[in-house]
Design an enzyme around this catalytic site. Structure first.
Site, PDB file in Angstrom:
ATOM      1  N   LYS A  13       0.835  -1.209   0.000  1.00 38.83           N
ATOM      2  CA  LYS A  13       0.000   0.000   0.000  1.00 38.83           C
ATOM      3  C   LYS A  13       0.874   1.266   0.000  1.00 38.83           C
ATOM      4  O   LYS A  13       0.602   2.201  -0.725  1.00 38.83           O
ATOM      5  CB  LYS A  13      -0.925   0.035   1.242  1.00 38.83           C
ATOM      6  CG  LYS A  13      -1.882  -1.148   1.328  1.00 38.83           C
ATOM      7  CD  LYS A  13      -2.828  -1.037   2.520  1.00 38.83           C
ATOM      8  CE  LYS A  13      -2.152  -1.061   3.878  1.00 38.83           C
ATOM      9  NZ  LYS A  13      -1.508  -2.347   4.241  1.00 38.83           N
ATOM     10  N   ARG A  88      -9.545   1.078   8.983  1.00 34.98           N
ATOM     11  CA  ARG A  88      -9.139  -0.280   9.321  1.00 34.98           C
ATOM     12  C   ARG A  88     -10.212  -1.022  10.100  1.00 34.98           C
ATOM     13  O   ARG A  88     -10.018  -2.186  10.442  1.00 34.98           O
ATOM     14  CB  ARG A  88      -7.894  -0.217  10.183  1.00 34.98           C
ATOM     15  CG  ARG A  88      -6.610  -0.642   9.435  1.00 34.98           C
ATOM     16  CD  ARG A  88      -5.517  -0.493  10.417  1.00 34.98           C
ATOM     17  NE  ARG A  88      -4.295  -1.121  10.231  1.00 34.98           N
ATOM     18  CZ  ARG A  88      -3.202  -0.572   9.682  1.00 34.98           C
ATOM     19  NH1 ARG A  88      -3.260   0.583   9.103  1.00 34.98           N
ATOM     20  NH2 ARG A  88      -2.064  -1.209   9.704  1.00 34.98           N
ATOM     21  N   ARG A 127      12.209  -6.015   5.303  1.00 41.10           N
ATOM     22  CA  ARG A 127      12.268  -4.650   4.765  1.00 41.10           C
ATOM     23  C   ARG A 127      12.948  -3.664   5.713  1.00 41.10           C
ATOM     24  O   ARG A 127      12.911  -3.814   6.925  1.00 41.10           O
ATOM     25  CB  ARG A 127      10.872  -4.165   4.364  1.00 41.10           C
ATOM     26  CG  ARG A 127       9.957  -3.875   5.512  1.00 41.10           C
ATOM     27  CD  ARG A 127       8.549  -3.527   5.023  1.00 41.10           C
ATOM     28  NE  ARG A 127       7.691  -3.201   6.125  1.00 41.10           N
ATOM     29  CZ  ARG A 127       6.403  -2.904   6.029  1.00 41.10           C
ATOM     30  NH1 ARG A 127       5.815  -2.902   4.840  1.00 41.10           N
ATOM     31  NH2 ARG A 127       5.697  -2.610   7.089  1.00 41.10           N
ATOM     32  N   ARG A 161      11.399  -0.940  11.061  1.00 48.49           N
ATOM     33  CA  ARG A 161      10.261  -0.644  11.928  1.00 48.49           C
ATOM     34  C   ARG A 161      10.243  -1.596  13.110  1.00 48.49           C
ATOM     35  O   ARG A 161      10.476  -2.793  12.961  1.00 48.49           O
ATOM     36  CB  ARG A 161       8.953  -0.774  11.146  1.00 48.49           C
ATOM     37  CG  ARG A 161       8.626   0.482  10.381  1.00 48.49           C
ATOM     38  CD  ARG A 161       7.431   0.326   9.511  1.00 48.49           C
ATOM     39  NE  ARG A 161       6.246  -0.241  10.161  1.00 48.49           N
ATOM     40  CZ  ARG A 161       5.058  -0.300   9.590  1.00 48.49           C
ATOM     41  NH1 ARG A 161       4.896   0.193   8.379  1.00 48.49           N
ATOM     42  NH2 ARG A 161       4.034  -0.840  10.214  1.00 48.49           N
ATOM     43  N   ARG A 172      -0.412  -8.513  13.371  1.00 47.24           N
ATOM     44  CA  ARG A 172      -0.959  -7.480  12.472  1.00 47.24           C
ATOM     45  C   ARG A 172      -1.794  -8.137  11.375  1.00 47.24           C
ATOM     46  O   ARG A 172      -2.835  -7.604  10.964  1.00 47.24           O
ATOM     47  CB  ARG A 172       0.184  -6.643  11.887  1.00 47.24           C
ATOM     48  CG  ARG A 172       0.796  -5.703  12.943  1.00 47.24           C
ATOM     49  CD  ARG A 172       2.182  -5.209  12.556  1.00 47.24           C
ATOM     50  NE  ARG A 172       2.184  -4.443  11.329  1.00 47.24           N
ATOM     51  CZ  ARG A 172       3.273  -4.245  10.583  1.00 47.24           C
ATOM     52  NH1 ARG A 172       4.440  -4.758  10.941  1.00 47.24           N
ATOM     53  NH2 ARG A 172       3.193  -3.536   9.492  1.00 47.24           N
TER      54      ARG A 172
HETATM   55  P1  AMP Z   1       0.850   0.604   9.209  1.00 41.91           P
HETATM   56  O1  AMP Z   1       2.043   1.472   9.010  1.00 41.91           O
HETATM   57  O2  AMP Z   1      -0.318   1.019   8.364  1.00 41.91           O
HETATM   58  O3  AMP Z   1       1.181  -0.866   9.065  1.00 41.91           O
HETATM   59  O4  AMP Z   1       0.383   0.826  10.726  1.00 41.91           O
HETATM   60  C1  AMP Z   1       1.237   0.510  11.813  1.00 41.91           C
HETATM   61  C2  AMP Z   1       0.448   0.400  13.096  1.00 41.91           C
HETATM   62  O5  AMP Z   1      -0.191   1.651  13.380  1.00 41.91           O
HETATM   63  C3  AMP Z   1      -0.696  -0.612  13.082  1.00 41.91           C
HETATM   64  O6  AMP Z   1      -0.248  -1.929  13.381  1.00 41.91           O
HETATM   65  C4  AMP Z   1      -1.612  -0.045  14.171  1.00 41.91           C
HETATM   66  O7  AMP Z   1      -1.103  -0.317  15.468  1.00 41.91           O
HETATM   67  C5  AMP Z   1      -1.491   1.447  13.938  1.00 41.91           C
HETATM   68  N1  AMP Z   1      -2.493   1.957  12.959  1.00 41.91           N
HETATM   69  C6  AMP Z   1      -2.253   2.520  11.742  1.00 41.91           C
HETATM   70  N2  AMP Z   1      -3.383   2.884  11.128  1.00 41.91           N
HETATM   71  C7  AMP Z   1      -4.391   2.534  11.976  1.00 41.91           C
HETATM   72  C8  AMP Z   1      -5.802   2.625  11.899  1.00 41.91           C
HETATM   73  N3  AMP Z   1      -6.432   3.140  10.819  1.00 41.91           N
HETATM   74  N4  AMP Z   1      -6.521   2.151  12.965  1.00 41.91           N
HETATM   75  C9  AMP Z   1      -5.925   1.638  14.052  1.00 41.91           C
HETATM   76  N5  AMP Z   1      -4.598   1.502  14.178  1.00 41.91           N
HETATM   77  C10 AMP Z   1      -3.815   1.949  13.157  1.00 41.91           C
END
Ligand code: AMP
Length: 216
Positions: A13, A88, A127, A161, A172
């Site tokens: 994404k 989400r 990554r 990360r 996740r």
């Molecule tokens: P991402 O970078 O999109 O993989 O997000 C990393 C982490 O941020 C996720 O595992 C969640 O803990 C939190 N997070 C990001 N976006 C959301 C969202 N829309 N709702 C809830 N938690 C989020």
């Protein structure tokens, strides 16, 4: 134009949003990036989010909804945006629809990057990014031309990360299937859902996305 890219962690994404940002003159809104910036800045939001993110759990809806609703009010969003990692949960999807309706807007496309979970664990755990310019690399699939040196800016510092460890990645992925995948049905009912093959190579995925979105 308002686009939403969906798919489990590692589906591409972020990578594809950056390409579409350039191609269509849109702004990428990544809630994950916003939260990581909040954690790094030590803000209240960052303090509330950190432990949840480290475990791979979702941050509460109301915090995310407040964060994104403030963000889409900013001037740069007037030209349109790409949502990456939001919504989400079903309540987040409903809040987004209400926010957009308030502005007389609606989502143009929700596009799912369809991928296979086991491949995602391999993609994510390998990554890393350049600490200076943010260029992404992978231990196996995308190494810098000269080991330990960023191709783009020459920096020798890289970061991973905190939540890209295997156990957290599996959590996740579970969160995606339990809480996020149900939104696909919501967007299908709205008539805006498409899917592309996220297992194809990066350029082929971009081409498929452009096929769905059409001309800028
Ligand atoms: P991402 O970078 O999109 O993989 O997000 C990393 C982490 O941020 C996720 O595992 C969640 O803990 C939190 N997070 C990001 N976006 C959301 C969202 N829309 N709702 C809830 N938690 C989020």
């Amino acid at each position: 134009m308002i686009l939403l890219l969906m798919g489990p962690p590692g589906a591409g994404k972020g990578t594809q949003s950056k390409r579409l940002e350039e191609a269509y003159g849109l702004v990428q809104l990544s809630t994950g990036d916003m939260l990581r910036a909040a954690v790094a800045s030590g803000s209240d939001l960052g303090k509330q989010a950190k432990a949840l993110m480290d475990r791979g759990d979702l941050v509460p809806d109301e915090l995310i909804i407040d964060m994104i609703s403030a963000r889409i009010e900013q001037d740069d969003c007037a030209k349109g945006f790409i949502l990456d990692g939001f919504p989400r949960t079903v309540p987040q999807a409903e809040a987004l629809a209400a926010m957009l309706a308030d502005k007389g807007l609606s989502l143009d496309h929700a596009i799912e990057l369809a991928v296979d979970d086991d491949a995602m664990v391999k993609r994510i755990t390998g990554r890393y990014t350049c600490a200076k310019c943010g260029k992404g690399y992978h231990d196996e699939f995308e190494k810098p031309a000269k080991e330990g040196v960023c191709d783009k800016c020459g920096s020798t510092e890289f970061t991973r990360r905190a939540d890209d460890k295997e156990d957290t990645v599996r959590n996740r992925l579970d969160a995606y299937h339990a809480q996020t995948a149900p939104i696909l049905a919501y967007y299908k009912d709205e008539g805006v859902l498409s899917d592309v093959d996220g297992m194809a190579d990066i350029d082929a995925v971009t081409a498929q996305l452009k096929g769905v979105i059409g001309q800028a």
